[in-house]
Every structure is written in C-alpha cells, then in structure tokens.
Design a protein around this motif. Structure first.
Motif, PDB file in Angstrom:
ATOM      1  N   GLU A 287       0.873  -0.064   0.925  1.00 37.46           N
ATOM      2  CA  GLU A 287       0.087  -1.212   1.370  1.00 37.46           C
ATOM      3  C   GLU A 287      -0.656  -0.864   2.654  1.00 37.46           C
ATOM      4  O   GLU A 287      -0.426  -1.463   3.703  1.00 37.46           O
ATOM      5  CB  GLU A 287       0.984  -2.428   1.590  1.00 37.46           C
ATOM      6  CG  GLU A 287       1.702  -2.920   0.341  1.00 37.46           C
ATOM      7  CD  GLU A 287       2.500  -4.181   0.600  1.00 37.46           C
ATOM      8  OE1 GLU A 287       1.876  -5.230   0.850  1.00 37.46           O
ATOM      9  OE2 GLU A 287       3.736  -4.109   0.569  1.00 37.46           O
ATOM     10  N   GLU A 289      -3.282  -0.884   5.555  1.00 39.41           N
ATOM     11  CA  GLU A 289      -4.155  -1.928   6.097  1.00 39.41           C
ATOM     12  C   GLU A 289      -5.596  -1.426   6.164  1.00 39.41           C
ATOM     13  O   GLU A 289      -5.842  -0.237   6.370  1.00 39.41           O
ATOM     14  CB  GLU A 289      -3.691  -2.301   7.517  1.00 39.41           C
ATOM     15  CG  GLU A 289      -2.343  -2.980   7.572  1.00 39.41           C
ATOM     16  CD  GLU A 289      -2.420  -4.456   7.219  1.00 39.41           C
ATOM     17  OE1 GLU A 289      -3.553  -4.976   7.071  1.00 39.41           O
ATOM     18  OE2 GLU A 289      -1.367  -5.081   7.072  1.00 39.41           O
ATOM     19  N   ALA A 427       3.445  -6.907   2.037  1.00 42.60           N
ATOM     20  CA  ALA A 427       3.996  -8.040   1.298  1.00 42.60           C
ATOM     21  C   ALA A 427       5.478  -7.823   0.985  1.00 42.60           C
ATOM     22  O   ALA A 427       6.296  -8.739   1.133  1.00 42.60           O
ATOM     23  CB  ALA A 427       3.214  -8.246   0.000  1.00 42.60           C
ATOM     24  N   GLU A 452       4.068 -15.271   4.694  1.00 41.49           N
ATOM     25  CA  GLU A 452       3.298 -14.092   5.095  1.00 41.49           C
ATOM     26  C   GLU A 452       3.220 -13.090   3.948  1.00 41.49           C
ATOM     27  O   GLU A 452       2.186 -12.451   3.736  1.00 41.49           O
ATOM     28  CB  GLU A 452       3.943 -13.453   6.320  1.00 41.49           C
ATOM     29  CG  GLU A 452       3.128 -12.350   6.955  1.00 41.49           C
ATOM     30  CD  GLU A 452       1.829 -12.844   7.554  1.00 41.49           C
ATOM     31  OE1 GLU A 452       0.852 -12.061   7.578  1.00 41.49           O
ATOM     32  OE2 GLU A 452       1.769 -14.017   7.983  1.00 41.49           O
ATOM     33  N   ARG A 456      -0.260 -11.715   2.040  1.00 38.18           N
ATOM     34  CA  ARG A 456      -0.608 -10.296   1.979  1.00 38.18           C
ATOM     35  C   ARG A 456      -0.627  -9.755   0.555  1.00 38.18           C
ATOM     36  O   ARG A 456      -0.651  -8.548   0.359  1.00 38.18           O
ATOM     37  CB  ARG A 456       0.361  -9.488   2.837  1.00 38.18           C
ATOM     38  CG  ARG A 456       0.192  -9.745   4.319  1.00 38.18           C
ATOM     39  CD  ARG A 456       1.240  -9.036   5.161  1.00 38.18           C
ATOM     40  NE  ARG A 456       1.019  -9.274   6.570  1.00 38.18           N
ATOM     41  CZ  ARG A 456       0.293  -8.482   7.374  1.00 38.18           C
ATOM     42  NH1 ARG A 456      -0.260  -7.395   6.869  1.00 38.18           N
ATOM     43  NH2 ARG A 456       0.133  -8.766   8.640  1.00 38.18           N
TER      44      ARG A 456
END
Length: 587
Positions: A287, A289, A427, A452, A456
């Motif tokens: 994941e 960013e 996530a 949250e 995500r």
C-alpha cells in the motif's frame, strides 16, 4: 531433430553455447528439488483470496472437457468473469486438470507451482547461456531468480499458476525461436492465453533478432518467428486491452495532480529495483502512498535509475548489443504495473516476476562487458571465481529469506500481519490495530481505526462484519453506521464494475443487506442462484431467510446475525486474533 540440430549449429557458430534438452530437464528437476525444500512452509497452505473466484467457486472447471474448452476459449464468454475479466483460457484449463487430479487437496496445486517455477528457472539459464555467459554465471543467475523472495508469492499462491504458465510460455518461446518459428509462436500464444504479461518477451525477441542481423548473421527463421509472435499479439490484444482500461476507470484517479502521479510512478520503479536487488520491501499486500514531497528519496532514486537505464539502453542499441533486449524486456514487463494507468493494487511482489529475467540478464551481460573492457583481462579468471562466490552467497541469502516468507501462506492472517508490519498506515494496518484495540477493550480507538481503514481502501463490508473479533462492536450505533457507510462504498464501486460471478453477486447482496436494502439483496441472491455453481444452494437459502425477515417471520437483522453468502471473510486471523511476528510458524 534436424531443426534442433540446425538451431544448435547456428547458435554455436555465433559463439554462444546451447543447453541440451537433457541438461535443461535435469536443471529443472534440481531446481524443483531445492524449491520443495525452500518453499516447504507453504506447501500445505490453503486456498487464499483470489483462489476462491478462480478455482473454488469457478463453475466452469467441473464441466466436461467437451463443454469446458469451447466455453473458456470464447472471447466474450462468461468464463472471463471467473478470471477477473481477463481472457485466460489456459488458466481455466490448467485449474480444471488440477481439480481432476487433486480433488481439492491443495498440496498437489502447490507442487505444480513449484515444478513450473523450476522449469522457468532452467529456461532462463538456457537463455543466459545462449547470450554468452559462462555456465557458472548462468546457474547462479537463474538460481537468484528461482529463490528470489519476491517470487514466494507467485509460487505459494495457488491461483498464480497463471503467472507461472505465462512465464513458461514466454521463456520457452524465446528458447525455441532459433529452432522452430511455429513451435515458438505456439508457446508465445500459450503464454498470452495464461496471462497478458507474457507479451514482455516480444521486444526481447525483436531486439535479439535485430542485433543478430546487424552482426551479419542470417535471421530468416527468427524473423519469421517474431512476425508470427506479432500476429498472435495483434489478434489477442483487442480481446484483452479493454480489461486494463476498465480496471483503471473502476478506481478513478488516486493521484491529485500530474506531478504526484509522475513522482509516484518513479518511486514505485525504485522500490521494485531495490526489491529485485536485495529482496528488501517484499510484503504480502503493498500500500505505497502517493509521493507528495519533491525531496522524497524513493522518487529521486527512481529518477536517477531511469535516466541511467535509459542511457544504457540507448548505448547498447546503438552498438546493436543483445544486452538491450534484456533491459527492454524488463521495461516491457514493468510498464503494465508501473501505475501509468492506475489500478487498485499499486504494487505486488508477484508483479516483479516478469521483470526479473530482464533485470538479471541485463545486469549479467553489463557486468561481463565491464570486466572485459576494464584493464583487468589477465585477472578475469580470478574475478570470475570471486563473482561466482558472491553470487552463491547471494543465492543462499535469497533462499533463506524465501524460506522465512513461505509459511506466511499457511493462513491469510499471517499475510495480514506481514502487510500491517510493512505498511502500518495502510488499510490492513489500521484494521489490525482495530482488532488489537478491542482486545484491550478500547472500542473508541477500534472504531476510529476501522473508519481509517475504510477510507484507505479497506471497503469490504462483509468481512468487516463477518470477523467474529469485531462482535463486541455490533451493538454500537457508531459501528452500525460505519457498516452502512462501507456497504455504500461497495455498492457505489459495483456501479463501475457490475458483478457477474456468483461470488461477486453474493458479496454485493451482502452489502445491500447490511445497508438495509433487503429487496435488492433478495434479487441479487436469486440472480446468484440462477447462475448455478457451488453457491447456488447457499444463495437460495439466504434469499429465503431475508424474505422471511422482511415479512417479520424472523427477528434477526443485519446487526444481530450476518447472512453467510459463501464468501470467505478477507480479514481473518488464526485462533481469532492477530499474531505477532514472534508467533509466526517456523519454516
């Protein structure tokens, strides 16, 4: 045999050595034997994640072959829905054969994956030998590929057989190109029909043939082969390409502006290079960013690496050096997963599988040329032995890393722990912390972490609600609203990519149920039942139960009993709780 002899003679006349078929088979067996040892921690692992759609709930696999073959080869047939929309008839056929052989025993599936992966390593060694590398270098380089820790995901994940078969088709096509254009094109077609990523071999083959022609060699046979490959690709591309654009449209644009998008692409490129060289950064679920900062080291490293690689490709192309083919093959393999066209999972260990052969081959040939050009010709034997010793240590380190990662595939909970450790702000990381917060009787933190996680990308209402370790939240109105919100996210996502398979229909039915849309849930479950297949009975039972709930005949509702639609919850942990790294099973 005459073609094979002619091909061998031609390879020999060009100064390259050809690996005999017997030796190729022996090397594949040796790699398989060591592979069973290194990957043994995964060999009893269950079906996981995509295995449900591609194998367990795929209704086509149980059909008689007389029905299966035309169904899976139909370009617009329903079988594509059970391959994520991809046109992959070879994948369906392979899993159908496995199902008849192993009857659901996952050990057989795992052994097949190891064997095909070992064959790919042997084919890579044969191609490197033909490129002019010494036998020891070829063995070490191909072993680096076989035992690379990023490849654990491909070998251990049962449904990644499509990746392994696509690579086998691509490398086998390159191996046979100087020998038989027709056989080579047939293997290239088989690779494509397993997975589109096999197309990376075409630019490699084209550069190899062009470089031979520039050296004055006769390349009529190879040119015919490349022309046949191109014809195969031109027939296949219109069938497959719409899938990529639809995947990109389904998630929208995750990058706020062009600058962030470009920086993120280069950062991902650098991450893959680091992973390829060292194994650093391997993770069950990635994941990364988006890159907002101009001074982010990953995107700067990617910029420098891309400029250096571009210069090297330009220089080798100008010299008609076959090394350029390896680098271009690596770039062609990386392009579809580079996030130029964004898709849901921005990175994956498995995406490196097709890039590695080009990187390994290009690096080996560049190293050989560098050593020859340096003023160290007299020391070449000594340098070769030293390089081989370093490579063997490298192989050992990779094999150790792979043996440590293989047991993660014994349970999806281990994979979630691994993802949370590498991407704590992703996530999965937020979801894991939510479960841990509930263990410490902290519902406020758990709810914040779950929200949250959903923001995500963890928008999966059915596993959120299906995880028994979130049961303490079921009576909390805030949790009930969160489930409705996440269910709405799933419903909105389904508008971009409408569900068509039994599993997708049942999951969306569950989302509508949790959102309170009982009529829609019943309609979707009845449609799921009409599809036939392994979820038919469950769908009918659940539709009847929701209908009785709607009519007041039962009092259970979305927040007192969740309907079981046959979809295995994604977020699941062994023994019902997250495990720390010190609790993972030993390899």
């Amino acid at each position: 045999m005459s073609d094979l002899a002619a091909g061998s003679a031609r390879a020999a006349s060009g100064g390259a050595e050809r690996l005999p078929l017997v030796t190729l088979a022996g090397l594949a067996i040796a790699f398989a034997a060591f592979g069973l040892l290194v990957f043994r921690g995964a060999l009893t692992g269950p079906f996981i994640s995509d295995d449900s759609l591609l194998i367990q709930t795929n209704p086509f696999l149980a059909r008689p072959l007389t029905e299966l073959v035309p169904a899976v080869f139909a370009p617009a047939g329903e079988a594509r829905h059970y391959a994520g929309g991809n046109y992959a008839p070879v994948m369906h056929l392979a899993h159908a054969v496995e199902g008849r052989l192993f009857h659901g025993d996952t050990r057989g599936y795992h052994y097949v994956n190891v064997l095909v992966h070992a064959l790919n390593g042997a084919l890579l060694a044969a191609l490197l030998l033909r490129a002019g590398l010494p036998r020891g270098a070829c063995l070490a380089a191909s072993a680096l590929f076989v035992f690379h820790p990023a490849n654990v995901e491909v070998v251990a994940w049962i449904s990644q057989l499509r990746t392994l078969l696509a690579m086998a088709g691509a490398l086998g096509a390159l191996y046979l190109l100087p020998v038989s254009p027709l056989a080579s094109a047939a293997l290239f077609a088989i690779g494509l029909l397993a997975k589109a990523s096999a197309s990376f071999a075409l630019p490699m083959a084209a550069v190899f043939v062009w470089a031979s022609w520039r050296r004055g060699e006769t390349v009529r046979r190879e040119t015919l082969g490349v022309a046949l490959w191109l014809a195969v690709l031109l027939v296949y591309a219109p069938i497959q390409l719409p899938v990529f654009s639809s995947m990109s449209r389904a998630i929208g644009d995750p990058y706020p502006d062009l600058g962030i998008h470009v920086r993120s692409i280069l950062a991902i490129f650098a991450r893959y290079l680091a992973m390829a060289a060292t194994g650093y950064g391997t993770s069950a679920y990635h994941e990364p960013e988006p890159v907002h900062a101009w001074l982010d080291p990953w995107w700067l490293a990617g910029l420098v690496a891309s400029l250096c690689l571009g210069a090297r490709i330009a220089w080798t192309l100008r010299r008609a050096d076959p090394e350029a083919g390896w680098w271009l093959g690596a770039l062609a393999a990386h392009a579809p997963v580079s996030q130029v066209l964004p898709f849901m999972f921005g990175m994956g260990d498995r995406y490196l599988y097709f890039t590695l052969p080009g990187l390994i081959g290009g690096a080996c040939l560049a190293g050989k040329q560098l050593a020859q050009r340096a003023s160290l010709r007299a020391q070449l034997p000594l340098l070769s032995r030293a390089a081989l010793a370093v490579a063997l240590l490298w192989v050992g380190a990779f094999a150790w890393q792979s043996s440590r990662r293989a047991p993660l595939w014994q349970h999806e909970g281990y994979l979630l722990q691994d993802a949370a450790a590498h991407y704590p702000d992703g996530a999965v990381g937020h979801y894991v912390r939510a479960v841990l917060a509930l263990e410490h009787r902290d519902p406020d933190t758990a709810l914040a972490e779950l929200r949250e996680s959903a923001a995500r990308g963890g928008s999966f209402a059915h596993p959120f609600y299906g995880d028994p370790w979130l049961t303490p939240l079921h009576g909390d109105p805030r949790y009930q609203q969160l489930i409705r919100d996440v269910a709405q996210m799933e419903i909105d996502a389904a508008r971009a990519r409408p569900p068509v398979t039994q599993a997708q229909l049942s999951i969306l039915a569950n989302s509508h149920y949790l959102h309170g849309d009982l009529d829609v849930a019943i309609e979707l479950l009845e449609r799921c039942a009409r599809e036939g297949g392994p979820l038919q009975a469950d769908a009918l039972r659940l539709a009847d139960r929701i209908r009785r709930e709607k009519n007041g005949l039962v009092t259970t509702g979305p927040f007192s009993a969740v309907p079981k639609t046959g979809a295995k919850p994604i977020f699941d942990f062994p023994s019902g709780r997250p495990l720390g790294p010190d609790e993972w099973p030993e390899p």
